[in-house]
Scaffold this motif. Sequence first.
Motif, short mmCIF file in Angstrom:
data_model
loop_
_atom_site.label_atom_id
_atom_site.label_comp_id
_atom_site.label_asym_id
_atom_site.label_seq_id
_atom_site.Cartn_x
_atom_site.Cartn_y
_atom_site.Cartn_z
N LEU A 139 0.76 -1.27 0.27
CA LEU A 139 -0.02 -0.06 -0.01
C LEU A 139 0.91 1.22 -0.07
CD1 LEU A 139 -2.86 -1.12 2.49
CD2 LEU A 139 -3.06 -0.48 0.15
N SER A 140 2.23 1.12 0.32
CA SER A 140 3.10 2.20 0.41
C SER A 140 3.36 2.77 -1.06
CB SER A 140 4.36 2.05 1.05
OG SER A 140 5.24 3.01 0.94
N SER A 141 3.38 3.94 -1.26
CA SER A 141 3.77 4.46 -2.54
C SER A 141 5.30 4.48 -2.95
CB SER A 141 3.46 5.70 -2.78
OG SER A 141 4.08 6.85 -1.74
N THR A 142 6.13 4.13 -1.92
CA THR A 142 7.73 3.87 -2.06
C THR A 142 8.11 2.39 -2.33
OG1 THR A 142 8.00 3.66 0.47
CG2 THR A 142 7.83 5.90 -0.33
N THR A 143 7.24 1.47 -2.50
CA THR A 143 7.83 -0.02 -2.44
C THR A 143 7.16 -0.69 -3.49
OG1 THR A 143 6.40 -0.76 -0.87
CG2 THR A 143 8.45 -0.06 -0.01
N PHE B 61 11.62 -1.04 7.82
CA PHE B 61 11.09 -0.90 6.42
C PHE B 61 10.86 0.49 5.97
CE2 PHE B 61 10.16 -5.32 7.28
CZ PHE B 61 10.54 -5.83 6.13
N GLY B 62 10.84 1.56 6.90
CA GLY B 62 10.21 2.85 6.83
C GLY B 62 8.90 3.00 6.31
N VAL B 63 8.09 2.11 6.70
CA VAL B 63 6.77 2.36 6.32
C VAL B 63 5.92 1.41 7.48
CG1 VAL B 63 4.86 1.27 4.82
CG2 VAL B 63 7.19 1.60 3.81
N ALA B 64 4.79 2.30 8.05
CA ALA B 64 3.92 1.94 8.92
C ALA B 64 3.08 0.62 8.50
CB ALA B 64 3.00 2.95 9.00
#
Length: 332
Positions: free
Chosen positions: A99-103, A231-234
């Motif tokens: 769901l992250s826009s970075t992965t 991971f730098g993501v919640a």
Amino acid sequence: MHTKVYTEPSMRSKTASSANHSSRTKTSTVDSLSCTPDANLPTCLVEAVENAVAEAFAKTYTSDPLIPEEVAALRGPVDSVLRRHGLLIESALAVALDLSSTTEVMTQVAVPLSEAAIQLCLSNADDRTTGLTLPVTGAVAKTAMIDVVVYYPGSGRLVAVSVKRGGGPQGGVAARQAPIELRAAAMILRGMLMGRGRIVSTVEVVTVDYLGRSGIVAGTVITGDQLDTFFGVAVRATIDAMTAYMAAEVGRRIDEAVETLVRSRRPVEVAQFSSDIATDTAHSRSVSDGFVFDPVPPPPLTPRMPSETVPGLAECLSLPPRIKGRPSRLHA
């Protein structure tokens, strides 16, 4: 998420995946009384939890001679949901990352390992193989299955993830070989992506020990509390919401199973109670008629002591005395 094999290493696009998981954020818990999932838990995880719990309680489990059948009817499903929870932790982690826009994320990635790649990892420490790239060449010794592969297009970061529930110590040959195979697979993954024109700046191999009780110490190991930072993501909130909903579903199923068990045993208990009442009534009637039947108990047994001519037990079980010296010759 889809299962990809090594012949197709490109990552899945974010547009299609985000539509499947919805754009809901990830927080909070679950109403355990009504078994209502968190409003922010993606629909795909809600359905996965419900299917996993339903399948666990619908299966027929082999009985054990040491465990009563009623207890086994609960023990089997409970053991099953614990194993299924580990798979759902993997799914929830992948969904949250996706769901992250970075992965870009893939799950259950099959990577062929050559014997040379495995031996290279066996002969060298982690830091000496981190920056190496291996091509997919030579005879395949075995195929490693990576739980989750995460790629960060902006930075070129590539992470190979092994997911463990962490409810108890991991043991056996497979557990010892897993870190080695994961390192070898990571080197090959790097070559696969670079061969397709993707930039790979760093490759990391990590084991997620969600509950922190797996006992794994080899390589980089992170627990549930460290997921967001690594991971730098919640992602932790999504896994926790899934876990809370699964716990509520399991609790509801157990309550239903216990209630069914109580109802099924109640007629037997009532019949036994009626039988006890009938016995007591008959005994009371015999007393009122002036006749009570009390069987005479048998006389107590008295142990039979050995006589002087009969050897005792200790003597019977003792070894015969050893004859010293040479036996004498018998004369006619």
